[in-house]
Every structure is written in C-alpha cells, then in structure tokens.
Design an enzyme around this catalytic site. Structure first.
Site, PDB file in Angstrom:
ATOM      1  N   LEU A 146      71.366  80.946  69.688  1.00  0.00           N
ATOM      2  CA  LEU A 146      70.742  82.222  69.403  1.00  0.00           C
ATOM      3  C   LEU A 146      71.588  83.306  70.068  1.00  0.00           C
ATOM      4  O   LEU A 146      71.199  83.887  71.055  1.00  0.00           O
ATOM      5  CB  LEU A 146      69.310  82.258  69.937  1.00  0.00           C
ATOM      6  CG  LEU A 146      68.317  81.300  69.290  1.00  0.00           C
ATOM      7  CD1 LEU A 146      66.992  81.339  70.023  1.00  0.00           C
ATOM      8  CD2 LEU A 146      68.096  81.651  67.842  1.00  0.00           C
ATOM      9  N   GLY A 147      72.779  83.523  69.579  1.00  0.00           N
ATOM     10  CA  GLY A 147      73.607  84.633  70.047  1.00  0.00           C
ATOM     11  C   GLY A 147      72.916  85.885  69.566  1.00  0.00           C
ATOM     12  O   GLY A 147      72.980  86.251  68.419  1.00  0.00           O
ATOM     13  N   THR A 148      72.225  86.524  70.474  1.00  0.00           N
ATOM     14  CA  THR A 148      71.025  87.238  70.113  1.00  0.00           C
ATOM     15  C   THR A 148      70.979  88.644  70.652  1.00  0.00           C
ATOM     16  O   THR A 148      71.691  88.969  71.591  1.00  0.00           O
ATOM     17  CB  THR A 148      69.835  86.444  70.720  1.00  0.00           C
ATOM     18  OG1 THR A 148      69.779  85.207  70.069  1.00  0.00           O
ATOM     19  CG2 THR A 148      68.528  87.144  70.604  1.00  0.00           C
ATOM     20  N   SER A 149      70.091  89.436  70.086  1.00  0.00           N
ATOM     21  CA  SER A 149      69.658  90.658  70.760  1.00  0.00           C
ATOM     22  C   SER A 149      68.142  90.621  70.838  1.00  0.00           C
ATOM     23  O   SER A 149      67.476  90.619  69.799  1.00  0.00           O
ATOM     24  CB  SER A 149      70.087  91.899  69.974  1.00  0.00           C
ATOM     25  OG  SER A 149      71.492  91.947  69.906  1.00  0.00           O
TER      26      SER A 149
ATOM     27  N   GLY B 107      73.869  90.397  72.494  1.00  0.00           N
ATOM     28  CA  GLY B 107      73.916  91.766  71.989  1.00  0.00           C
ATOM     29  C   GLY B 107      73.496  92.791  73.021  1.00  0.00           C
ATOM     30  O   GLY B 107      73.887  93.970  72.934  1.00  0.00           O
TER      31      GLY B 107
END
Lengths: 265, 265, 229, 297, 268
Positions: C28-31, C160
């Site tokens: 989950l390369g996430t913001s 993010g």
C-alpha cells in the site's frame, strides 16, 4: 568476535580494542546479526601474588570507542562477604572487557559464594571459588561473558594466589597477570620485574656462563610500586587506560583498598 | 479416628466457620521449644531455647540468618521451616540483586504469608506446621514479625511462640513500655528473661541450650543509618548474657542500669 | 543510516515502508490521513495498491472499520495491516460484549499498539487510528513502523505523505467546520496523489461524528470535485 | 442450620436437597466472626474503614494494615480470615495489572468487582478448594477526566477534542461488596463483619444517594465512617480496637484520584467526633435506662 | 564515531567494516533483533550541589524526517527520580508503562506512599537504575534489546545526588555529568568543564547547572541534525521534581552569518 580475542600485540600495534585498519566490506557470504551484543569498554587490570599477600589492581576509566563514559568505574570487586559492603570478604575478582558482562559475572559469583556460605556455614576457599568461576564462564561457552577475569586471594597455606581466565573459562594459577586493553604493554614488564625474565647477574659472563638473577619473591611495598609504574606506563601509551588506579591488597588481616590518580588525558 | 467430621482436610469449613486443620497446624507450633523476639527503635533480637533429642545428641538450631538484614526464629516442624527459610533466602537475594537494596521486611514476610495461605485453601496440601518470628531491619528501622501456619503475619513489638510461650508473653506484656528505648544489651537481657519464664521447672539457660541473634541499625557519621548485620550467637558467645540474667545476678545489672525491675521476684 | 537503496532520499527512513516489504508482497504505497475537527474526525485515503510498478488495484478501500465509530487507515503491507485490523475488530467486539459498553478510541489504539509493538520485527504496518466516542469526542492516533503510539491533532502517513508535510502544516487549523475539514483532506490528498507515483485513484473519506460513520467518495475524472457517496 | 450433620455440608460444591451449598454458608460464618469493615460512597469520593480488634498488647500499633491498595485509584477492605483477604487482594492486583497490560488504561471499579466476583465464585465450584472466608468491599474512583493511553506521546488539538457529547458525567466514585458465594452488588454504604447489623443501620441514616445539599461530603463521610465503626464495635466493648481508614477523591479532591490513607490529623479529628457521638448515644441510652450512670473508662 | 541511535548496537564499522544492508530484505522466521525506527536524540544531565539537572529535546525523528515534534522524553518516577530516554520511542513507551507498573507496586507497600515524595523505603534513583540495568541487560541476553540509552537522575540511599546511565547492552556507569548519543561528543566536554569531578559538581549552584545545560542544548541544536529547539528540562531536588516540558531555546547566535560571504575569496 575478532576483536574479542585480539590480544595479539603483533597484529595491530598497541592493541586498541577496536582497530584502525582501513574499512573493508564484510566478506562475501558472511552473515551478521544486526545487533551486536558485545562492546569493549577498555581499561586494564593486573594482579601479583606475593608470599603472604596478593595485589589486585585496575584502572577506573570506562570507554566506548573514543568516548570516556566514566572516569570512575571500578573493575575490582570483593567477593563472598556476608554483607553487601563486603567488609569480611577475602577474595577479589577483577574484570575487564565488556563492562555489563563483567558486572553480571561478578554478581553471579558473589551470589554463589553467599549461597555457599548459607548452606555450608563457612566461606568459600579461593581454590574452590576459582574452579567455580571457570565453570560459570564455560557454561556460557556459546554466548560468552566477554570478560578477562582475574581472581585473587590467599590459599590454604596463606600464600598469595592469582587465577587468570580467558572469556570461556580456561584458567591457570599464576604468579602475576595483566589483563585487558594494555595487557600486552604491561605483561612483558611484569615478566621482567616479577619473574625476573631476561635478568642476569652483572659480570657473570657471556653465553652459557650467564647467570640468571636469583628469583626472590617481591615484598609488598615493591609490588605496590611496580603496579603504579606499570599503570603509569600503560596510561602513557594506551588511550583506553587512565583516570584512576584502584588497588586492593589482600593479606591475612583482610583487604586494603587504595585509589591513586592516573593521568586523565 | 477424627474428632469430628470437619477436621479431615484444610478445605472444609466447620459450621462455625473454622478450619480445624489449620488450627491443628497451629498446635504443632506449640510443640516446638520456645523462641522470643523483641524490637526496639534500634535493634531487633531473637532468643531461643534449643532442644536435644537425647543427652548425647546435638541441639536443634532455632535461629537462622536469611540475609544480612533479616533472620528468623522457628518453632514447630524444622523441615517446614527450612522450606520457608530457603524461599526467603532466595527472595531477598534476588531482591538485592535486582534493586541493590535490602528487601523491605514486610514484603518478605507477606510473601511467605501468601505462600502459606495457598496451603490452607487447596485439597491435597497441608498447612505449614511451623511458626516463625522474623526479625529484620530496613529503611523504616527494626521490625519483628510473627508468622503463623494460617498465613497470618503480624508485626509485633515483642512476641514469643512455642512451648509454654504464654509465660514469656506475659513477661513481655509487663515490660512492653521499656523496649522501645532499649539498647542492644538490654534488649537481649529482656529476651533471655522472657525465655526463662517459659522454662520448665528446674531447667536453666545454659550455653548449650541458648541461642541469641541480633540485628540493628547504626547511626553513621554522615547522619544516615546503616544496618548491623544479623548475627547468631551460640555456645561461649552467649555465656556473658546468660550470667547477666542469672537469678543471683539479678540485682547487679539492674542496679547498674539504674532501672529497678522487679519482675523475677 | 541507509534503510535501503531504492528511496529518493538516501538517508531518510521514510521509504522504509517499501523496503521492508517481503518479496512479491502487495504494497500500500499510500497516502492516508486523519484529522480532528469541530464535531469529530475525518479519515481520508487514496485508492492505489501496487506490486512494484504495476497497479494491482486502482479502487482499494484503505479505510477499515474496527468498531462502530472507530476506524483506521492502513499503510505498508496490505496483508499485515488487514490481519491486524481483523484481530483488533474481534477484540473490540469482544470488549463491547464483555464489558457492556463500546470501546473508546484509546482502547482501540492500545490494542493496535500492542500488536504492532509486540510483532514489530514481523510486521510492515503504518496505521492511523481515528475514532469518535461520546466521552472523548474525535481523536487521532498514529502508530508508525516500530509500534510507537502518538496522539496527534491530525496525522498523515504512507509514502505520499512525504510530499504534503509542508502543505498540511501550513494549512492546518484547529476546530474546523466539517466542510472545511473535508476540503483540507481532499486538497492534501490531491497533492499527494499528484506527486507520489505510489498513490492515486479515487479519494475516499469517512466522517465520524455523533451521527455515526459517513462515507465520501471523490473521483479523479471529475477532478475530485463531485461527491459520489 | 437444620441440615448440619446430614453430610451435605462436608464438602464444597455440593448441594443439599433443599438447594443450599453449606460450605459457602459456613464461610459466611467466618466472615461474621471477623472484625467490622465498612465502605461509604458519597458524592465526591469513597471512604473505607476497618475496625482492627487488638488481639494482643504485643501487636505493634498502626503497623498492620487491613486496607490494601489494588491500583492507584482502588482500595479493598475485608472482614473474615485475614490470610484469605491477602490472597484476594493479590488476585485483585493481578486483575488490575492485567487490564492495564491489555488496554493501557486503569481498570474501572465495576470491572474489577465483576472479575473478583467471578474469582470468588470459582472457589465454590470445586471440591478441591474451599470458598473464601471473607467478604470484601471494593472502593474506587474512576477518573472523570479523559484517560490517555498509558505511555502515549503527543497531544490532540489544543482546543480539545471535537464532538464530545456535552452534559454527560463520566467516572466517579464506586463501591462494591463481594461475598464468599461470589455474589456482588454496588452500594452507597456497605458493611460486613461482626458489627455489620449496627453499621448498616447507621449507614442507612446517612444521605448518600441524593445529589442535594444535605448529601454527605467526603470529609463528613470520613467522620461518619469513624463513628459507625465505633458504634459497630459497641457490642464487642471488652476488646480494644484500632481504627484504620482510607479514602479516594476525584482528581480535584484531596487525594487527587488516588487511594490513600486518611491523613493522621483528620483521622484523629474523626475519632474524637466518633467518641463524642457514641458517648452521647450511650449517655442518652443509659439515662433512659438507668437514670444517668456515667460511663467509666 | 557515529552517535545516532540508528548506529547503536550495530557491529562497529571500524571493527567489522560497513554493514551490508542487502541483508535487510530477508524474509523468513522471526528475527529477534530489530532496528530503532522512531527515535529521540541526545539526553544530557549533570549533578550540582543539591540535585541533578536533565534535559532532552521534544523531537521524535523518523530517519531524517522530523516526524513528531511534541514527544516528551523525560519521565518522572515516584515524584523523586527522572528518567531520560534516547533511542527508540516505542521501546521508551514500553519502559514508561513498565515504570508505571513499578510505581504501583510501590503503592501496594503502604497506601500513603504516593503522598510523600522521597518517602523512606521506596525505590530511589539508585535502586531504579539497578533495576533498569538488569532489565536492559536481560533483553540484550535474549537478543531482543530495548533500543535505548537512559539517564537516571535522583538521589541514592545516602540522600546524595545520583546520576547514572544504562544502554541497550546493559552497560551502566555513573559520572558527575552524562550525555547520550551526539551529546557524548558535543555536550559532555562542555559539562566536564564545570563538573569534571564529584567535588566540582558539589560546588555548582542550581542556576549554574541549569545555565550549563541550556548552553549544551543550544550547541546540540546547532550541530545535531536530528535535534529541535523545543525541549524539556527537569531539576531533581530533595523536595521532588520540577519538570518543564515545553521550553524554547533562547539566546541563539546566528547574526554572524551576515559576515560570511562565499566560501573563499568572494567578499560580496
């Protein structure tokens, strides 16, 4: 654990506990833990057995790397007294290497001596204590106490007794022994001054005619001066040694302790 | 076989809410020879009568050191006492190792109290058949505790348990006011006098059958206090004390202390 | 101190989230973020899930309910964070039944933290816990990698988030009205989506107040202007 | 006690034909023989008090505490078999610690009472154990403030959390009493031990449940607690006793939400008050009965 | 030497060579050891005649990111001792809760103990230090270290000021002044100028000691890239602990930047 056994003076000059060799990457395939449970806290210890006394000594500096953590951190501990202040103790343990292990080793040995006294109603002899210490160390053969220990006291005949140990429990009774960072500096000096190695009668001749100087046990005051000289020398040439010299003299009357200043640089 | 239906085990209440097994265990304490304990502002003493099984046998020890600041006197089953004693030794040694201080006496006593209570609530266990007097010092000063097989522990100014101990308690009650300001020697004498009250006719205190133990706090030069380690005295070491309370000696020391005690008249 | 070599910054630890992943793991390369406002809390997240450069799911829901009005935002390993959220959901449900009262956000945060801390060497989970309860109102807790617990007025997380620290710090106001807070979250996430390759897709939000949980959805093709849910 | 000796009372966990567990009833007997303990829940706190009968002159005064601290905000007093009480307290401490470990917040009084009730009850279920010979009074003050997660760092918005429901009161003082059977109830005033009947009668006269002007304050409750112990001791006049009292107030009260011993000055004052009041009662009583015979100490 | 917490407990580069980070990507069974992630930088403290002063800034870093700027790293124990934490924040929180448990244990002994700070018979700073040393040493033996270096300040059994340190390996020592992390290189020399020996420290007044500590915090802020200008400062005396948790560094010196132009010969 290379640094642990780097007592070899030839390998890296004046024997810092860390070496100043050029940095090289870890060898291919070598696995290392992220957490290194050991560190070397520097410092040096020394013990000399006399005819009816034993001198134990150690500096009081505690280092990590180039930092001096403390200028007064004793390396000498009285063992096996009935009380916490060890007023009636007759045995001294010195530890140098990884200070936390040293502390743990001391407390363990002391607790064992106290239980021995509780069970048997008498104090442990140095000989028994020395054997027990060896066992304690060897029991942790595969996760050793990283400590060079020296145990001192008086034997059953009242003679000075010094036992020296490697970190995994090999031990030996000796006349004298230096341990720790400046061991390689001090030991040759002791060989010469205590055991009179390489000392000959002046004018006794050359070659086979040379006569060794007669070996005489040191007197107590000679021993004390020798210890101070040894440490003054070590302080001059080893950065991990200094600040204070703690000395304990064990005689039949008990243990006398003195604290002398050493250079703080 | 049994006195009633409710005294078979320690997990049955009688209709009156009593547990007979525990009460019977308390009787075992009364089978033991008498021990007396007294605490003052500066000291706590334990004194005891030792018994021998027959003329030529040795005397059963009654006073045991636990740690440098605590010791116990026992009345009842010696082997039960040994279990508790070992437990206390381990606990106080462990506490010292972990916190670097004397274990508070009440904490230690509470632990054996809890241990003993378990034995009174579970089938298949039996209550301990021993009573203890625990004397010790900690940061709050000297303490004397009584421990009963029920697990009951109470702090006392002075107390006696064991055979015919009621007489000793009567003596202690009579002299209760005096104890707080007693010095070491005085306190021991009070203890021995109480002990004498409980002796069977024609028996005397001798150096063979009398034990004395003392623990205290000393005022240091810097104003702080320091514990005087728990010490047990037997044999010749107690002869002076015994003599000082001998019937014919009674007048002399009392006069010396300027204190008219007319208890043994 | 290098945590890895693939990050943009050599010495940061921010990219820990990615580097600690196990091989082939869904990331989950996430913001994600959560903010407190006048009447409660708002959670917000993008919807992108990646394996490497491939977008495995473009409409992910990273906002997870663990109790009625206690939710969390998940970042790090999808598998790890889902497992943790499931356990917590179970525990909080049990807590409600056994004790006869709903858990507070603090209880949820405590349970989350214990799991994150006790298993720190095995989990890749960056969590933001946000909840509303009658006694304590809206609250936000952050549990970064390693399992420490931080109470915050608002919290941002995921890869993010590194791009919007400045934006959020400059534009954050305490005690905002709901509309204002929704706008704050939306604008912040828009920036994160814009600059972070690992974030993207729709913006999801959950507003937690006395009235319960209210979901919002904003789509990229309408420039996140229209609320679709 | 009609069924005594019929055999159904010889072991724990056995029902008699009329549905009674005699061993539990006998355990109650042990409680009824014990010295009196009471607890008062007033509007701003809890007072626990114990009558300690002095069984021997040799006991050290004031040294043997009967009221135990279980957690910062929780105290327990018990009547009956003291060692059983100690065990009960140990267990209560474990429960409180366990709750803290799990939820990183102090256990509420109600939750602790529930767990301890369960623990007591378990000791009525098996033949291998006996019931507890105590009745315990559990008093606590659950914080009325926001409780942080223990160890948390950082803070929420400086204006405070948004969306709190206004006007609701949280936390407060709570009092429970647990019996050997495991049965427990919440109380405004609880009493157990030998003098419980007299104590209960006195407790019922106090205004504890209203929120009005006349309801007892914490300091008044301390004094009344002392008086009630004195009254309850009356039946047992021949034996001397010591009074032990602890209290718990809210965060803004004298103990700052903690379970503490009542300060000596206040206890002395309360004891004086108690002596005065009981002496007056007795005088009145004796005046009516015997026409003014003075009490003698 | 690399003083940042990330480097603590690692095999030393000067002994073993640089660490090969590719091993970090290992999958597999539980690896008992881990690395610090959210970290606090130096804690510094020194004794003076009536007590001890301790300070630490309020930052918790996440790598180079100043992630949490409101983390208080000084904790009061039983109103009579202070523990300062540097290193991993999650382990700090674990220890903080553990200390809470310990203080509740103390309250069991006698219910009035919480009312009287420095009450006789309760754990003093020396006892607490011993305990923490045992705890951290045990965890290092289990290869599951608590990634912290702690300073413990208060009084010993003789009512003398006490200051000691213990680190993630259980190494412990005491000294008139102590500093962890970067502080051991930057702050310790400054503090030693005023408190080289116990005797020197026993001559310092509280004002002097606070002044020295503040000066050190300033130097650390100038030179430690993981530091913050908001900090906590605690003064332990016999009467208890005074803790201020949101202090701002004052009297900083930056104006001389005006005179610095270019990097060599440039003058405009």
């Amino acid at each position: 654990m290379a640094a642990m056994f780097s007592q070899n003076p030839l390998m890296n000059g004046p024997n810092y506990s860390f070496n100043d060799a050029p940095r090289t990457a870890a060898p291919e395939g070598a696995r290392q833990h992220r957490f290194d449970p050991y560190t070397d806290n520097g410092g040096s210890t020394l013990a000399i057995a006399g005819a009816d006394f034993t001198i134990m000594a150690g500096d009081t500096r505690l280092t990590s790397g180039y930092s001096i953590n403390s200028r007064y951190h004793p390396k000498l501990f009285k063992i096996g007294g009935t009380t916490a202040d060890q007023k009636d103790a007759t045995i001294v343990l010195s530890v140098v290497g990884f200070a936390a292990d040293g502390e743990a080793l001391k407390e363990r040995l002391d607790a064992i001596c106290k239980m021995y006294r509780y069970r048997h109603g008498k104090p442990m002899s140095v000989k028994a204590c020395a054997q027990r210490l060896s066992t304690i160390l060897y029991q942790k053969r595969f996760f050793p106490y990283y400590v060079y220990a020296i145990l001192g006291g008086l034997d059953e005949e009242g003679k000075g007794a010094v036992y020296s140990y490697d970190p995994v429990g090999s031990y030996e009774r000796e006349q004298c022994r230096a341990g720790g960072a400046a061991a390689s500096l001090i030991m040759p000096f002791l060989d010469n001054q205590v055991n009179f190695k390489n000392q000959y009668e002046p004018g006794s001749g050359v070659g086979h005619a040379l006569q060794e100087r007669e070996r005489k046990p040191l007197t107590r005051s000679e021993g004390e001066v020798l210890v101070k000289d040894a440490f003054d020398g070590a302080v001059e040439r080893h950065i991990e040694v200094g600040d204070g010299l703690q000395m304990m003299v064990i005689t039949k009357d008990g243990i006398e302790e003195v604290l002398l200043p050493l250079k703080k640089d | 076989m049994f006195r009633n239906n409710y005294d078979n085990d320690s997990v049955t209440f009688s209709p009156q809410g009593r547990i007979f097994q525990v009460e019977y265990a308390a009787e075992a304490v009364k089978q033991g020879s008498v021990v007396v304990g007294i605490a003052s502002k500066t000291h706590a003493v334990l004194v005891a009568i030792k018994r021998n099984a027959e003329e030529l046998s040795s005397y059963q020890k009654k006073l045991f050191p636990i740690d440098e600041h605590v010791g116990i006197a026992i009345a009842g089953l010696t082997s039960d006492a040994r279990v508790l004693s070992n437990f206390m030794k381990q606990q106080s040694l462990g506490h010292r190792l972990t916190y670097g201080r004397n274990m508070p006496v009440r904490t230690l006593v509470d632990m054996i109290g809890s241990k003993a209570q378990i034995n009174t609530q579970h089938y298949g266990k039996r209550p301990y058949g021993v009573g203890l007097l625990v004397a010790g010092v900690d940061d709050h000063g000297p303490h004397l505790f009584e421990f009963q097989p029920s697990g009951m522990t109470e702090e006392m100014v002075a107390f006696a348990i064991g055979a015919r101990s009621q007489m000793a308690r009567t003596y202690l009650e009579k002299n209760l006011e005096a104890f707080a300001d007693c010095g070491r020697e005085e306190l021991i004498r009070h203890g021995l006098k109480a002990l004498k009250e409980s002796l069977v006719q024609d028996r005397e205190l001798t150096i063979d059958n009398t034990s004395v133990a003392i623990v205290g706090v000393e005022k240091q030069e810097d104003g702080t206090t320091k514990p005087q380690p728990f010490m047990v005295y037997d044999g010749q070491d107690v002869s002076a004390w015994i003599e000082s309370v001998a019937d014919n000696q009674e007048a002399a020391p009392a006069a010396a202390e300027g204190e008219g005690m007319d208890v043994d008249s | 101190m290098e945590f890895g070599t693939s990050g943009v910054l050599s010495e940061d630890g921010i990219h820990v989230d990615m580097d600690r992943l196990k091989k082939g793991e869904v990331n989950l390369g996430t913001s994600i973020m959560a903010v407190t406002f006048k009447d409660g809390v708002i959670l917000g997240a993008d919807s992108r899930t990646t394996t490497g450069a491939y977008i495995a799911n473009r409409v992910t829901d990273k906002l997870t309910q663990v109790h009625d009005t206690i939710w969390c935002c998940r970042s790090g390993s999808a598998a790890d964070t889902q497992a943790v959220a499931d356990i917590v959901q179970y525990q909080l449900g049990l807590y409600h039944m056994v004790n006869g009262r709903p858990p507070t956000t603090q209880i949820a945060a405590a349970v989350f933290q214990e799991i994150a801390y006790a298993n720190k060497d095995r989990l890749t989970a960056g969590l933001i816990i946000a909840g509303w309860d009658a006694r304590h109102g809206g609250q936000v807790y952050n549990i970064p990698l390693g399992g420490s617990l931080h109470k915050q007025p608002y919290s941002i997380g995921g890869s993010g988030s590194t791009y919007i620290y400045g934006y959020c710090d400059a534009n954050w106001k305490e005690g905002m009205e709901e509309a204002e807070a929704v706008a704050f979250v939306k604008e912040a996430l828009k920036e994160a989506i814009k600059w972070d390759g690992s974030s993207g897709g729709v913006i999801r939000m959950v507003v937690l107040t006395e009235k319960g949980a209210d979901r919002h959805l904003y789509l990229p093709d309408s420039d996140y202007k229209v609320r679709h849910q | 006690m009609t069924s005594i000796g019929t055999g159904y009372d010889l072991a724990n966990s056995i029902f008699s034909p009329d549905g009674r567990n005699f061993q539990v009833e006998y355990a109650m007997k042990a409680v009824e023989n014990g010295s009196t303990s009471i607890g008062i829940r007033c509007k701003d706190g809890i007072v626990l008090a114990a009558e300690k009968v002095i069984t021997s002159k040799l006991l050290k005064q004031g040294a043997n505490k009967r009221i135990a601290t279980v957690d910062r905000h929780l105290g327990i007093v018990y009547s009956g078999m003291i060692p059983d009480g100690r065990h009960f307290v140990d267990r209560a401490r474990d429960e409180a610690r366990g709750w803290r470990d799990n939820y990183k917040t102090p256990i509420s009084t109600k939750d602790l009472a529930g767990r301890m009730g369960g623990y007591m009850q378990a000791y009525t279920l098996y033949q291998s154990v006996r019931p507890f010979g105590i009745t315990a009074i559990i008093g606590g003050y659950d914080s009325e403030l926001d409780t942080p997660v223990e160890g948390e760092v950082g803070s929420g918005p400086s204006v405070g959390a948004g969306g709190k429901v206004e006007g609701k009161k949280h936390g407060g003082p709570f009092l429970y009493m647990v019996e050997p059977s495991g049965l427990y109830w919440g109380y405004y005033g609880a009493a157990t031990g030998k003098g419980r009947q007299a104590a209960k009668a006195e407790l019922e006269k106090l205004d504890l449940s209203s929120d009005g002007e006349s309801s007892l304050t914490l300091e008044q409750a301390v004094k009344e607690a002392a008086r009630i112990i004195y009254v309850a001791h009356d039946d047992n006049k021949d034996k001397e006793f010591e009074l032990e009292m602890t209290w718990i107030s809210g965060a803004d009260g004298p103990t700052k939400g903690r379970h503490q011993e009542v300060p000596e000055a206040l206890r002395k004052e309360a004891e004086k008050y108690a002596e005065r009041m009981t002496a007056k009662d007795i005088e009145e009583e004796e005046e009516t009965k015997e026409g003014g015979d003075k009490m003698e100490e | 030497m690399d003083h940042r917490p990330q480097a603590w407990g690692r095999p030393r580069d000067d002994v073993y060579g640089a660490y090969d980070h590719s091993y970090l990507q290992n999958s597999g069974p539980k690896q008992a050891t881990q690395a610090p992630i959210v970290t606090g930088t130096s804690v510094i403290a020194m004794k003076y005649k009536d007590g001890v002063v301790m300070a630490a800034d309020n930052l918790a870093s996440y790598g180079s990111l100043a992630r949490f700027p409101d983390v208080k790293r000084l904790r009061v124990f039983l109103d009579s001792s202070v523990v300062g934490f540097s290193g991993d924040v999650s382990d700090m929180q674990f220890l903080d809760r553990h200390l809470t448990d310990l203080s509740i244990d103390e309250a069991y002994e006698d219910p009035s103990c919480t009312a009287a700070p420095n009450g006789k018979g309760h754990l003093n700073a020396a006892n607490l230090h011993k305990y923490l040393q045992k705890l951290l040493y045990k965890r290092r033996n289990d290869f599951d270290p608590l990634w912290n270096q702690l300073l413990i300040a208060g009084f010993d059994g003789h009512s003398k000021p006490y200051l000691a340190s213990v680190d993630l390996r259980g190494t412990s020592f005491t000294s008139p002044s102590l500093a962890t992390g970067f502080g051991s290189a930057l702050a310790q020399p400054i503090m030693r100028r005023y408190a080289e020996t116990e005797e020197d420290a026993a001559k310092l007044t509280r004002e002097q000691a606070v002044e020295v500590i503040k000066e050190c915090m300033k130097v650390l802020y100038y030179r430690d890239a993981r530091s913050l200008d908001r900090y906590s400062i605690a003064v332990v005396t016999k009467d208890g602990v005074e803790l201020k948790e949101d202090e701002q560094l004052e009297k900083q010196s930056w104006a001389f930047a005006e005179r610095i132009k270019g990097y060599g010969t440039q003058t405009v």
